[in-house]
Design a protein around this motif. Structure first.
Motif, PDB file in Angstrom:
ATOM      1  N   ASN A 258       0.894  -1.048  -0.201  1.00 47.58           N
ATOM      2  CA  ASN A 258       0.367   0.017   0.076  1.00 47.58           C
ATOM      3  C   ASN A 258       1.022   1.410   0.218  1.00 47.58           C
ATOM      4  O   ASN A 258       0.344   2.172  -0.736  1.00 47.58           O
ATOM      5  CB  ASN A 258      -1.058   0.205   1.212  1.00 47.58           C
ATOM      6  N   LYS A 259       1.720   1.448   0.454  1.00 46.08           N
ATOM      7  CA  LYS A 259       2.952   2.483   0.547  1.00 46.08           C
ATOM      8  C   LYS A 259       4.171   1.589   1.025  1.00 46.08           C
ATOM      9  O   LYS A 259       4.375   0.983   1.786  1.00 46.08           O
ATOM     10  CB  LYS A 259       2.819   3.576   2.065  1.00 46.08           C
ATOM     11  N   VAL A 260       4.787   2.140  -0.277  1.00 45.64           N
ATOM     12  CA  VAL A 260       6.619   2.048   0.182  1.00 45.64           C
ATOM     13  C   VAL A 260       7.627   3.466   0.434  1.00 45.64           C
ATOM     14  O   VAL A 260       7.012   3.986  -1.077  1.00 45.64           O
ATOM     15  CB  VAL A 260       6.944   0.977  -1.271  1.00 45.64           C
ATOM     16  N   GLU A 261       8.258   3.026   1.068  1.00 42.12           N
ATOM     17  CA  GLU A 261       9.440   4.557   0.854  1.00 42.12           C
ATOM     18  C   GLU A 261      10.602   4.487   1.335  1.00 42.12           C
ATOM     19  O   GLU A 261      11.099   3.102   1.160  1.00 42.12           O
ATOM     20  CB  GLU A 261       8.857   5.429   2.013  1.00 42.12           C
ATOM     21  N   LEU A 262      11.776   5.106  -0.108  1.00 44.06           N
ATOM     22  CA  LEU A 262      12.970   4.233   0.144  1.00 44.06           C
ATOM     23  C   LEU A 262      13.579   6.005   0.525  1.00 44.06           C
ATOM     24  O   LEU A 262      13.552   7.036   0.330  1.00 44.06           O
ATOM     25  CB  LEU A 262      13.757   4.253  -1.386  1.00 44.06           C
TER      26      LEU A 262
END
Length: 281
Positions: A258-262
């Motif tokens: 649903n949500k991915v952050e690098l």
């Protein structure tokens, strides 16, 4: 079997909280509303659907595009079905410190049921329901499943990178709508299907000889993330013949992020086993 199978078997173990101990930790979750079963992040660019200027042709010998990062965080839904268990849309929080730590928290009906920490040396699974924990090193896991495992393999499969490094002598050839990178290690044949335009791994087919046990991994819903294309959906299908009864079985795992952050900021990896928890053999 080989380490490629164990990589995803181990992920199935961790994400579903059923595994080396074969204990179910929560019952099947009720089917969610339709909206919760879709990726909620709206990407700035969808390479498969947005018209763009034609990209230059890809040199068949070019390297495959890989995701790079310092830290990764993700909120995901995981569904899992096997002959023993059927789980719909369990909630999973995932954090990765590149080449160092993988942290997972699994919850059902709003309650954390398991937490896991994967390091370069070991896999630790904490069972919140039964107040137990298990510790495995890769040597013991490899012996238990009769094939090898390492941290880099699990990390690569989670983020959509090649499970094996591409060697200079390994050539990429055209295969219909894909570029095909074929690799082999021992009795295991690995076919990496790569997008012609974006050079991203889109499909992975692993076949073990002579058993013909196979693992198919399909990456979908590619989203631009920090200048990388990241697969927001992964579908894993494992077809194998049981050593116990000789019958064929199938295990299916779907991960929808649903949500991915690098990020360059350390998200924290809280992992502390309470003193009253019993270690499971």
């Amino acid at each position: 079997m080989s380490k490629y199978f164990l990589g995803w078997v181990c992920i199935v173990v961790l994400l579903t909280s059923e595994g080396c101990g074969r204990r179910k930790m929560f019952r099947n979750a009720p089917p969610p509303p339709v909206r919760s079963d879709t990726v909620s992040v709206q990407p700035s660019v969808r390479p498969d659907s947005v018209a763009a200027a034609p990209m230059p042709s890809v040199d068949p010998n070019a390297t495959v595009d890989q995701v790079d990062f310092a830290y990764l965080t993700a909120k995901s839904k995981v569904s899992f079905k096997s002959k023993e268990q059927d789980i719909n849309n369990a909630n999973v929080n995932l954090r990765i410190d590149k080449d160092s730590l993988i942290w997972l928290s699994v919850s059902g009906v709003g309650v954390e049921v398991a937490r896991a920490l994967i390091t370069q040396d070991s896999v630790v699974i904490m069972d919140r329901i039964h107040r137990e924990y298990s510790v495995y090193d890769y040597a013991s896991l490899s012996q238990r499943f009769n094939f090898n495992l390492n941290f880099g393999l699990i990390q690569s499969l989670l983020i959509g990178n090649l499970p094996l490094p591409q060697e200079p002598a390994q050539r990429v050839k055209n295969e219909k709508d894909f570029l095909l990178l074929r690799q082999q290690e021992g009795k295991v044949l690995i076919d990496n299907y790569i997008g012609e335009e974006n050079r991203k791994l889109k499909k992975l087919l692993v076949v073990e000889q002579p058993t013909k046990n196979s693992l198919t991994l399909d990456y979908e819903d590619f989203t631009v993330l920090n200048n990388f294309l990241f697969p927001y959906t992964s579908l894993v299908t494992v077809d194998y013949k049981s050593k116990n009864d000789g019958q064929p079985y199938q295990t299916v795992l779907r991960i929808r992020h649903n949500k991915v952050e690098l990020t360059d900021k350390n998200p924290g990896f809280p992992f502390s086993i309470p003193p009253k928890y019993q270690r499971r053999p």
